[in-house]
Design an enzyme around this catalytic site. Structure first.
Site, PDB file in Angstrom:
ATOM      1  N   LYS A  79       0.842  -1.196   0.000  1.00 38.36           N
ATOM      2  CA  LYS A  79       0.000   0.000   0.000  1.00 38.36           C
ATOM      3  C   LYS A  79       0.878   1.248   0.000  1.00 38.36           C
ATOM      4  O   LYS A  79       1.962   1.249   0.599  1.00 38.36           O
ATOM      5  CB  LYS A  79      -0.889  -0.052   1.241  1.00 38.36           C
ATOM      6  CG  LYS A  79      -1.983   1.004   1.320  1.00 38.36           C
ATOM      7  CD  LYS A  79      -2.873   0.741   2.537  1.00 38.36           C
ATOM      8  CE  LYS A  79      -3.980   1.755   2.709  1.00 38.36           C
ATOM      9  NZ  LYS A  79      -4.855   1.433   3.860  1.00 38.36           N
ATOM     10  N   SER A 154      -9.719   1.281   3.015  1.00 37.00           N
ATOM     11  CA  SER A 154      -8.923   2.144   2.165  1.00 37.00           C
ATOM     12  C   SER A 154      -7.868   1.396   1.350  1.00 37.00           C
ATOM     13  O   SER A 154      -7.324   1.944   0.396  1.00 37.00           O
ATOM     14  CB  SER A 154      -8.212   3.215   3.008  1.00 37.00           C
ATOM     15  OG  SER A 154      -7.345   2.592   3.945  1.00 37.00           O
ATOM     16  N   SER A 178      -9.757  -1.421   7.025  1.00 43.95           N
ATOM     17  CA  SER A 178      -9.225  -1.174   5.682  1.00 43.95           C
ATOM     18  C   SER A 178      -8.526  -2.346   5.017  1.00 43.95           C
ATOM     19  O   SER A 178      -8.168  -2.256   3.851  1.00 43.95           O
ATOM     20  CB  SER A 178      -8.264   0.012   5.699  1.00 43.95           C
ATOM     21  OG  SER A 178      -9.010   1.185   5.591  1.00 43.95           O
TER      22      SER A 178
HETATM   23  N1  GLN Z   1     -13.233   3.062   6.671  1.00 42.17           N
HETATM   24  C1  GLN Z   1     -12.591   3.426   7.896  1.00 42.17           C
HETATM   25  C2  GLN Z   1     -12.284   4.907   7.898  1.00 42.17           C
HETATM   26  O1  GLN Z   1     -12.633   5.531   6.959  1.00 42.17           O
HETATM   27  C3  GLN Z   1     -11.381   2.616   8.139  1.00 42.17           C
HETATM   28  C4  GLN Z   1     -10.170   3.072   7.420  1.00 42.17           C
HETATM   29  C5  GLN Z   1      -8.946   2.269   7.722  1.00 42.17           C
HETATM   30  O2  GLN Z   1      -9.022   1.183   8.312  1.00 42.17           O
HETATM   31  N2  GLN Z   1      -7.818   2.818   7.385  1.00 42.17           N
HETATM   32  O3  GLN Z   1     -11.737   5.448   8.790  1.00 42.17           O
END
Ligand code: GLN
Length: 489
Positions: A79, A154, A178
């Site tokens: 990532k 994400s 994410s």
């Molecule tokens: N969808 C969650 C957020 O927007 C989790 C994001 C993540 O785990 N980085 O914060």
């Protein structure tokens, strides 16, 4: 190259045994990337030159009789919030659009030491804030199972890279889901380790008390192999820790679960899930039952009720403080201005996208004097209750079986004007981060529509290897995740 999917373990032994070269394997991965990227946009940077150089180095190592490592010649994607020395690490943001870190993240070092070859940096929601991978400066990612849908977020680019067969293994980060949510949306496995089990050194921070790095794969064996490489204490991350050295690969090979108890979460039984996802839970429970597990009824009522608001106070609070470092003076973007304050305002205004600004504003608000106790302190207390609730549940279950997501992947644009609607979709993943537990999305099949179903396993702290065992039992029943469009790995 063969055209059917290959496990990382198969690639590694073929490369080590000189049945094929690392250069051949990596070239095939790069070809597949070149063919699919115009459609998927899963990668922000393709590292073709560095990857081919690295592959040639591994081939030389093999030729001279050296040990190339357990991931010899395996192409991987990481990532784009994981630092790669001399290769831009953008976090999907204009703020870091051209930032080249002077060092590699700990997990990048570990993968390379094990012989893996990083072929690309994956697209993501800006600074890992989002559930769709649409909030990227580099454009949205498409779901390889259905390009009209999002891959989740994400770490959507990492999940899509594995589902599309670019690579057998990718790394993501998981602050509130994410890794597990995009794994569910793309139809692959995804594991968030126990908080502190994998080094965060060189991971650009979002919410430091929640962030963890973890792998995606299409087979449980590859997941185990990767965990064996990245799990363990790193003195450079003060929150990293180690409780023994579990042997993940062994757990995947001999997944004995007989006589253990699987907790089924009472609150997720009816009406909350799309029907095929509810059926996936039932079928997984049946498979585990056939392997000798007893089912137990557990309750996560407080986590379900309060997890979401608790997470959306704590994570923006931490993010607002972490992102204060992007001031136009030290990292990335710098806008021209006559004095420091106007430079700061201009740079942050131009460098961050809307979702990131929303989080920074929310975080600053909940930390401001006058509101600190009402929001932040209260959220910390609720977090403790959620931890206690999981601890209680684990007195009657060895592992918890629950959904990772409540729906199939969203159509692109679904939440354009509804950020709270997007936040709500994290209901099943974020309590696990708040409690610091290991959790894994396990692929359970494809519907006739081509869209994937999955379940989530959650284990007590430091029992990450349990996830692998139960996942291996489930995978035996449902099969491993197939490549979305017929890939080479
Ligand atoms: N969808 C969650 C957020 O927007 C989790 C994001 C993540 O785990 N980085 O914060």
């Amino acid at each position: 190259m063969k055209s059917e999917p290959m496990d990382a373990a198969v690639i590694a032994s073929a490369v080590a045994g000189r049945k094929c070269s690392a250069v051949e394997v990596v070239s095939a991965s790069l070809e597949r990337i070149a063919a699919q990227e115009p459609r998927l946009n899963a990668l922000i940077t393709v590292m073709a030159d560095r990857a081919l150089e690295r592959a040639a180095f591994i081939d030389r190592q093999v030729a001279s009789g050296g040990d190339p490592g357990p991931l010899a010649g395996v192409p991987v994607v990481v990532k784009d919030n994981l630092c790669t020395r001399g290769v831009r690490t953008t976090c999907g943001s204009r703020m870091l659009g051209n930032w080249k870190p002077p060092y590699d993240a700990a997990v990048v070092e570990m993968l390379e030491e094990a012989g893996a070859v990083i072929v690309g940096k994956s697209n993501m929601d800006e600074f890992a804030m989002g559930s769709t991978s649409e909030h990227s400066r580099f454009g949205p990612v498409s779901n390889p199972r259905d390009p009209s849908r999002v891959p989740g977020g994400s770490s959507g680019g990492s999940a899509a890279s594995v589902a599309a067969g670019y690579v057998p293994i990718a790394l993501g980060s998981d602050t509130g889901g994410s890794i597990r949510q995009p794994a569910a949306f793309c139809g692959v496995h995804g594991l968030k380790p126990t908080y502190g089990a994998v080094s965060r050194w060189g991971l650009v921070a979002f919410a430091s008390s929640l962030d963890q790095v973890g792998p995606f794969s299409r087979s449980v064996a590859d997941m185990a192999l990767t965990m064996d490489v990245i799990y363990g204490r790193d003195p450079r991350d003060s929150t990293s820790n180690e409780r023994g050295r579990p042997r993940f690969a062994e757990g995947a090979l001999n997944p004995s679960v007989r006589g253990t108890r699987v907790g089924i979460v009472r609150e997720f039984r009816e009406g909350v899930l799309e029907q095929p996802l509810a059926k996936a839970i039932e079928d997984a429970a049946l498979a585990l039952g056939e392997s000798g597990c007893a089912m137990a009824d557990v309750s996560l009522e407080e986590s379900v009720t309060f997890g979401l608001p608790c997470y959306y106070i704590i994570s923006p609070a931490e993010a607002s403080s972490n992102l204060a470092r992007f001031d136009g003076a030290r990292y990335g973007l710098r806008m021209d201005a006559p004095d420091f304050v106007s430079q700061l305002l201009l740079t942050r205004g131009a460098g961050f996208g809307d979702e990131v600004k929303r989080r920074i504003l929310t975080g600053s608000f909940v930390l401001s004097s006058g509101y600190y106790d009402a929001f932040y302190t209260t959220a910390l207390k609720v977090r403790k209750k959620i931890c206690a609730e999981f601890d209680r549940a684990f007195t009657s279950a060895d592992v918890i079986l629950m959904p990772a997501v409540s729906s199939f992947p969203f159509k692109k644009g679904n939440f354009d004007d509804d950020p709270v609607g997007m936040y709500k979709s994290d209901l099943f993943t974020l309590p696990v981060n708040l409690a610091g537990l290991p959790g894994m999305t396990v692929f359970t099949g494809l519907e006739r529509s081509g869209l994937p179903t999955s379940v989530q396993l959650v284990a007590p702290r430091w029992q990450d290897q349990r996830l692998i065992k139960y996942a291996a039992v489930i995978e035996k029943k449902f099969g491993r995740s197939p490549v979305a469009t017929g890939g080479c790995f």
